[in-house]
Design a protein around this motif. Structure first.
Motif, short mmCIF file in Angstrom:
data_model
loop_
_atom_site.label_atom_id
_atom_site.label_comp_id
_atom_site.label_asym_id
_atom_site.label_seq_id
_atom_site.Cartn_x
_atom_site.Cartn_y
_atom_site.Cartn_z
N MET A 15 11.18 -43.90 -1.82
CA MET A 15 11.70 -42.83 -0.98
C MET A 15 12.59 -41.91 -1.80
SD MET A 15 14.08 -43.12 2.41
CE MET A 15 12.95 -44.23 3.21
N SER A 16 12.26 -40.64 -1.80
CA SER A 16 13.13 -39.62 -2.40
C SER A 16 12.99 -38.36 -1.55
CB SER A 16 12.74 -39.36 -3.86
OG SER A 16 11.41 -38.94 -3.95
N ARG A 17 13.96 -38.16 -0.69
CA ARG A 17 13.90 -37.07 0.29
C ARG A 17 15.12 -36.17 0.18
NH1 ARG A 17 12.24 -40.72 5.51
NH2 ARG A 17 10.22 -41.36 4.70
N PHE A 18 14.93 -34.93 0.63
CA PHE A 18 16.03 -33.98 0.69
C PHE A 18 16.14 -33.45 2.11
CE2 PHE A 18 12.38 -31.26 -0.01
CZ PHE A 18 12.63 -30.17 0.80
N TYR A 19 17.31 -32.94 2.44
CA TYR A 19 17.55 -32.34 3.75
C TYR A 19 18.58 -31.24 3.56
CZ TYR A 19 17.93 -32.06 8.77
OH TYR A 19 17.86 -31.62 10.06
N GLU A 20 18.27 -30.04 4.02
CA GLU A 20 19.18 -28.90 3.91
C GLU A 20 19.42 -28.32 5.29
OE1 GLU A 20 17.01 -26.27 1.38
OE2 GLU A 20 17.37 -27.47 -0.40
N ILE A 21 20.65 -27.89 5.54
CA ILE A 21 20.99 -27.29 6.83
C ILE A 21 21.98 -26.15 6.60
CG2 ILE A 21 22.85 -28.90 7.33
CD1 ILE A 21 21.76 -28.85 10.29
N ASP A 22 21.81 -25.08 7.37
CA ASP A 22 22.67 -23.91 7.22
C ASP A 22 22.81 -23.22 8.57
OD1 ASP A 22 24.22 -21.95 6.06
OD2 ASP A 22 22.55 -20.84 5.22
N VAL A 23 24.00 -22.73 8.86
CA VAL A 23 24.27 -21.96 10.08
C VAL A 23 24.41 -20.51 9.66
CG1 VAL A 23 25.87 -21.59 11.98
CG2 VAL A 23 25.42 -23.91 11.17
N GLN A 24 23.58 -19.61 10.28
CA GLN A 24 23.58 -18.21 9.89
C GLN A 24 23.61 -17.31 11.11
OE1 GLN A 24 19.94 -17.76 7.74
NE2 GLN A 24 20.72 -18.77 5.91
N PRO A 25 24.40 -16.24 11.08
CA PRO A 25 24.38 -15.27 12.19
C PRO A 25 23.16 -14.36 12.07
CG PRO A 25 25.94 -14.58 10.53
CD PRO A 25 25.41 -15.92 10.09
N SER A 26 22.71 -13.85 13.22
CA SER A 26 21.60 -12.90 13.22
C SER A 26 22.15 -11.48 13.43
CB SER A 26 20.60 -13.23 14.32
OG SER A 26 21.12 -12.86 15.58
N LEU A 27 21.27 -10.52 13.37
CA LEU A 27 21.68 -9.12 13.58
C LEU A 27 21.99 -8.82 15.04
CD1 LEU A 27 19.04 -7.38 11.31
CD2 LEU A 27 21.45 -7.73 10.83
N PHE A 28 21.55 -9.69 15.95
CA PHE A 28 21.68 -9.43 17.38
C PHE A 28 22.78 -10.25 18.05
CE2 PHE A 28 17.24 -8.84 16.09
CZ PHE A 28 17.16 -7.47 16.27
N GLY A 29 23.64 -10.90 17.25
CA GLY A 29 24.75 -11.64 17.81
C GLY A 29 24.47 -13.11 18.04
N ASP A 30 23.23 -13.53 17.87
CA ASP A 30 22.89 -14.95 18.00
C ASP A 30 23.26 -15.66 16.71
OD1 ASP A 30 21.74 -13.94 20.23
OD2 ASP A 30 19.70 -14.58 19.79
N VAL A 31 23.20 -16.98 16.75
CA VAL A 31 23.47 -17.79 15.56
C VAL A 31 22.33 -18.80 15.43
CG1 VAL A 31 25.08 -19.37 14.44
CG2 VAL A 31 25.95 -17.55 15.90
N SER A 32 21.82 -18.96 14.22
CA SER A 32 20.72 -19.90 14.01
C SER A 32 21.16 -21.07 13.14
CB SER A 32 19.53 -19.21 13.35
OG SER A 32 19.82 -18.89 12.01
N VAL A 33 20.55 -22.21 13.40
CA VAL A 33 20.71 -23.39 12.55
C VAL A 33 19.37 -23.56 11.84
CG1 VAL A 33 21.09 -25.87 12.48
CG2 VAL A 33 22.39 -24.47 14.08
N MET A 34 19.38 -23.36 10.54
CA MET A 34 18.17 -23.47 9.72
C MET A 34 18.12 -24.86 9.11
SD MET A 34 16.91 -20.26 9.68
CE MET A 34 15.89 -20.25 8.24
N ARG A 35 17.02 -25.58 9.31
CA ARG A 35 16.84 -26.92 8.75
C ARG A 35 15.62 -26.90 7.83
NH1 ARG A 35 16.34 -30.65 13.91
NH2 ARG A 35 15.98 -32.18 12.30
N HIS A 36 15.73 -27.57 6.70
CA HIS A 36 14.63 -27.67 5.75
C HIS A 36 14.65 -29.08 5.18
CE1 HIS A 36 11.64 -26.20 2.95
NE2 HIS A 36 12.32 -26.75 1.96
N TRP A 37 13.52 -29.78 5.21
CA TRP A 37 13.49 -31.17 4.76
C TRP A 37 12.13 -31.52 4.18
CZ3 TRP A 37 12.84 -29.57 9.73
CH2 TRP A 37 11.72 -30.01 10.40
N GLY A 38 12.10 -32.63 3.42
CA GLY A 38 10.85 -33.11 2.85
C GLY A 38 11.10 -34.03 1.67
N ARG A 39 10.01 -34.33 0.96
CA ARG A 39 10.09 -35.15 -0.24
C ARG A 39 10.55 -34.28 -1.40
NH1 ARG A 39 7.83 -40.17 -0.60
NH2 ARG A 39 7.47 -39.87 -2.81
N ILE A 40 11.36 -34.84 -2.27
CA ILE A 40 11.82 -34.11 -3.45
C ILE A 40 10.59 -33.79 -4.30
CG2 ILE A 40 13.17 -34.29 -5.58
CD1 ILE A 40 15.12 -36.08 -4.01
N GLY A 41 10.47 -32.54 -4.71
CA GLY A 41 9.34 -32.08 -5.49
C GLY A 41 8.25 -31.43 -4.66
#
Length: 79
Positions: A15-41
């Motif tokens: 097992m070699s996995r990564f997980y990334e998460i980020d909170v970003q504002p949008s142009l319209f006043g909303d806020v998004s939580v961006m998630r990115h995950w998977g196997r390394i490589g």
């Protein structure tokens, strides 16, 4: 919130996995939580959740990070 990256590496389980998460504002006043995950490589998968305010997004992000840490993921510093 700055982007967070977590890794989970367990050679005995191949097992070699990564997980990334980020909170970003949008142009319209909303806020998004961006998630990115998977196997390394590999390119992995992504998912985006939208919230009306930053408080809800931060709460969801912290909850997800807590779940991942309980599963054995460890924070790595982003440079």
């Amino acid at each position: 919130m700055s982007p967070r990256k977590l890794l989970r590496i367990d050679p005995s389980r191949n097992m070699s996995r990564f997980y990334e998460i980020d909170v970003q504002p949008s142009l319209f006043g909303d806020v998004s939580v961006m998630r990115h995950w998977g196997r390394i490589g590999q390119s992995g998968q992504s998912r985006e959740y939208w919230f009306e305010d930053e408080t809800g997004a931060q709460k969801a992000s912290n909850s997800i990070l807590g779940q991942k840490r309980r599963r054995g993921y460890q924070d790595i510093p982003l440079s």
